[in-house]
Design an enzyme around this catalytic site. Structure first.
Site, short mmCIF file in Angstrom:
data_model
loop_
_atom_site.label_atom_id
_atom_site.label_comp_id
_atom_site.label_asym_id
_atom_site.label_seq_id
_atom_site.Cartn_x
_atom_site.Cartn_y
_atom_site.Cartn_z
N ASP A 180 63.49 39.91 4.75
CA ASP A 180 64.46 38.89 5.13
C ASP A 180 64.91 38.09 3.91
OD1 ASP A 180 66.02 37.35 6.82
OD2 ASP A 180 64.39 36.95 8.23
N ASP B 121 71.58 37.92 14.07
CA ASP B 121 70.62 37.14 14.86
C ASP B 121 71.13 36.92 16.27
OD1 ASP B 121 68.61 36.85 13.05
OD2 ASP B 121 69.20 34.87 12.36
#
Ligand code: GLA
Length: 665
Positions: free
Chosen positions: A410, A480
């Site tokens: 990430d 997301d």
């Protein structure tokens, strides 16, 4: 000069358009040419040191034309490189700047490619968005003047993708001409389209000049990232098909080119930071029972990471949450027949961390000033060799110690305070690009030390989904936003350039955590299995019926995984043009096809609709089956399905969807 079409235009010699490059000598004077051009033909593509670029097998020829542009006074040599790839109707382009003189040169602008052509009513197609709304489609006309977009956020960004295409006004998904240009790069980029008074059109694509400057000391060279130019005479789908094959065959790590991707469970939206080992084991038991193949432990497993305010940099397991460590949880997961995956965010450091207390100078910062935090974190200075070494050692050893075969890498903020006290003043403008080079060095070292590990890139969802990262990490967490309807737009736009096999797509809970919408589980499944299928919700609280439905989704996905992950993907109806979305996959032999049709709303008593399919064999007879068993073995010829279309069933609810399978006789 002004009216001419140039190959790699520059200013200061009568061309007033946006230049492809600009340089000055050590005394500050511009270098306006003239250049002597010498061509050279090579049988292999010269390497781009430190940069990802299209892969070729060792035995393969990659004929490359080099155009050396030698400047008479300064010792500057610019080499334009062209590698045609006829199988994809593509040309790879990059540029090398060399200082063969005795004085330093300063590079201010170094585009990877430039394309001059007459304006003939063409339009632009590009991808824009934001966090949770990545890669929406934009098609616009080209007005006189300069239009540009790009990123100065340090990463390729949620806002724009390093890609643009030119279309004729009549180009559609299945017909008409399209010319694409995409960059293999993960940092700041600029895309420019300029239409001048003579109706000449110039496209430039490369590193963003606003945040770039590079000193070329005598003997040094600078290579631009590689651009991939593709032509399609078969519309936008034809362009996508060529890029999809190119990315699968020439960009992704070779080991994953043909490797089927596992169905995964991710605990993020199920638990966020609040989990304990026993709870994870229960989730793992349920996941195994549902047919899931990979269990991914997301953020929160290390240091004191109970919220996003601490611990990035302290990559030791939190024994209060996981008394058995990663090994304990990992062996439980493996005993259930699944693989184990782990979330990491290597490029970041929390102010609240042991690492920051020991090495405050390791973050990007301006000396004497407090660097601004984003999501409560700072960015490590990857221009520093000792930081890169630390990351390579830390993450290589985590992967040696933990029984993991998957890593979610990430990167949750943009770059700010972009300076490195470790570099001299004249090199501060190099930090953005040096950060990207440092990142590639770290990614190369860690991924090549563990070629068996499947890496999935992530950046607050899809903030750095580009070919640069895909070179190391064959999957990407697309967004997301896990709402099924939002995902249709995001995945549709993403598919303009990127194949479904790279798009992580998960079924999540309702009401959805990002937009609050409730959509049927069947549609959440159909949206997610249009990418790399995963589940990201509290599976321990599902009803018996929901578990059965998920089991059926996973069975279906496994059965048709080859088609979904490696078949030809075609878009049929755009969510940007109406309430319906449809897309399909066809296998290489055109024997099998899968169509998924989504409708955001149900309406009463609408006239029956026909959906025109694509990519089938016109002569073959296909049998249709659907998820609701409304077609009972009906048979149609390919040409009928493509020209007249397939009669669609009605959707039974809002956000409904239908899956149709075609089998050739
Ligand atoms: C980012 C990712 C999410 C999740 C969180 C964890 O937002 O995109 O999927 O991993 O970080 O902090």
């Amino acid at each position: 000069m002004e009216e001419q079409l140039c190959e790699y235009g520059f200013a200061g010699y009568g061309d007033f358009r946006q230049p492809a490059f600009s340089l000055r000598d050590g005394k500050g004077f511009p270098i306006p040419g003239p250049f002597t051009i010498t061509p050279e033909l090579r049988t292999e593509k010269p390497p781009l040191p430190g940069l990802p670029s299209a892969r070729f097998a060792e035995s393969e020829r990659a004929e490359t034309l080099l155009l050396h542009m030698q400047e008479a006074h300064s010792g500057l040599r610019i080499t334009l490189r062209y590698t045609p790839l006829p199988d994809y109707d593509a040309v790879l382009r990059s540029v090398c700047f060399e200082n063969l003189g005795n004085e330093p040169l300063i590079l201010y602008r170094a585009m990877s490619c430039s394309l001059d052509l007459p304006y003939d009513g063409q339009q632009l197609l590009y991808l824009h968005g934001s966090w949770a709304r990545e890669r929406h489609l934009c098609r616009s006309s080209i007005n006189p003047g300069l239009f540009s977009f790009g990123s100065t956020r340090g990463i390729s960004s949620h806002q724009f993708n390093p890609f643009l295409a030119l279309l004729t006004p009549h180009t559609g998904e299945h017909s008409g001409e399209a010319w694409g240009a995409a960059l293999i790069y993960s940092g700041n980029f600029a895309a420019e389209a300029e239409r001048n008074h003579d109706d000449n059109l110039r496209l430039n694509l490369g590193i963003h000049p606003e945040t770039f400057q590079w000193t070329l000391a005598p003997g040094e060279r600078f290579d631009t990232p590689e651009a991939v130019l593709v032509y399609s005479p078969e519309g936008i789908n034809g362009l996508s098909d060529r890029y999809h094959r190119f990315i699968r065959e020439r960009i992704l790590p070779p080991r994953f080119r043909e490797a089927e991707r596992p169905v995964l469970f991710n605990n993020w939206e199920a638990t966020y930071f609040d989990f304990r080992e026993e709870q994870l084991k229960d989730l793992a038991d349920t996941a195994a029972d549902l047919g899931i193949e990979l269990f991914v432990l997301d953020d929160g497993w290390f240091g004191e990471r109970n919220s996003d305010t601490t611990s990035l940099g302290d990559w030791a397991v939190n024994r209060r949450k996981l008394p058995g460590g990663l090994a304990g949880l990992g062996s439980h997961i493996r005993n259930r027949g699944m693989e184990f995956g782990l979330w990491v965010e290597p490029e970041m450091i929390s102010r609240e961390s042991e690492l920051f207390r020991r090495r405050p100078e390791w973050c990007l910062h301006i000396p004497g000033r407090r660097p601004p935090e984003g999501r409560n974190q700072l960015v490590l200075d990857l221009t520093r060799q000792e930081v890169r070494k630390h990351l390579i050692e830390t993450f290589t050893s985590i992967l040696e110690a933990a029984p993991v075969t998957y890593v979610k890498w990430d990167m949750n903020r943009y770059l700010a305070s972009v300076a490195s006290p470790a570099l001299p003043p004249e090199r501060q403008e190099e930090v953005y690009h040096r950060y990207v080079l440092g990142l590639y060095e770290v990614m190369e070292a860690i991924t090549s030390a563990h070629p068996e590990v499947l890496f999935e890139g992530c950046s607050g969802g899809g903030g750095r989904l580009d070919m640069g990262v895909l070179y190391y990490m064959p999957q990407y967490w697309t967004s997301d936003n896990t709402d099924a309807l939002s995902r249709l737009k995001i995945q549709y736009g993403t598919s303009i350039l990127y194949p479904p096999i790279v798009m992580g797509a998960h079924v999540s809970a309702v009401p959805n955590h990002q937009v609050g919408r409730s959509t049927p589980l069947s549609t959440r499944g159909n949206a997610a299995l249009s990418g790399n299928l995963g589940y990201e919700l509290d599976i321990s609280s599902l009803s018996v019926e929901e578990c059965e439905e998920i089991r059926r989704q996973i069975d279906f996905y496994k059965k048709h995984r080859q088609l979904l992950q490696f078949g030809r993907f075609l878009r049929l109806l755009s969510p940007f043009e109406g309430v319906e979305t449809a897309w399909m996959w066809v296998d290489g032999e055109q024997r099998e096809a899968l169509i998924i049709w989504f409708s955001a709303y149900r309406e009463a008593n609408l006239p029956r609709r026909r959906l025109r399919l694509a990519g089938l064999d016109p002569q073959r007879l296909y049998t249709v089956q659907d998820s609701g068993r409304r077609y009972r073995g009906d048979r149609y010829r390919g040409d009928e399905l493509m020209n007249r279309g397939l009669l669609l069933p009605e959707v039974e609810q809002d956000a409904g969807s239908v899956r149709l399978l075609l089998q050739a006789e």
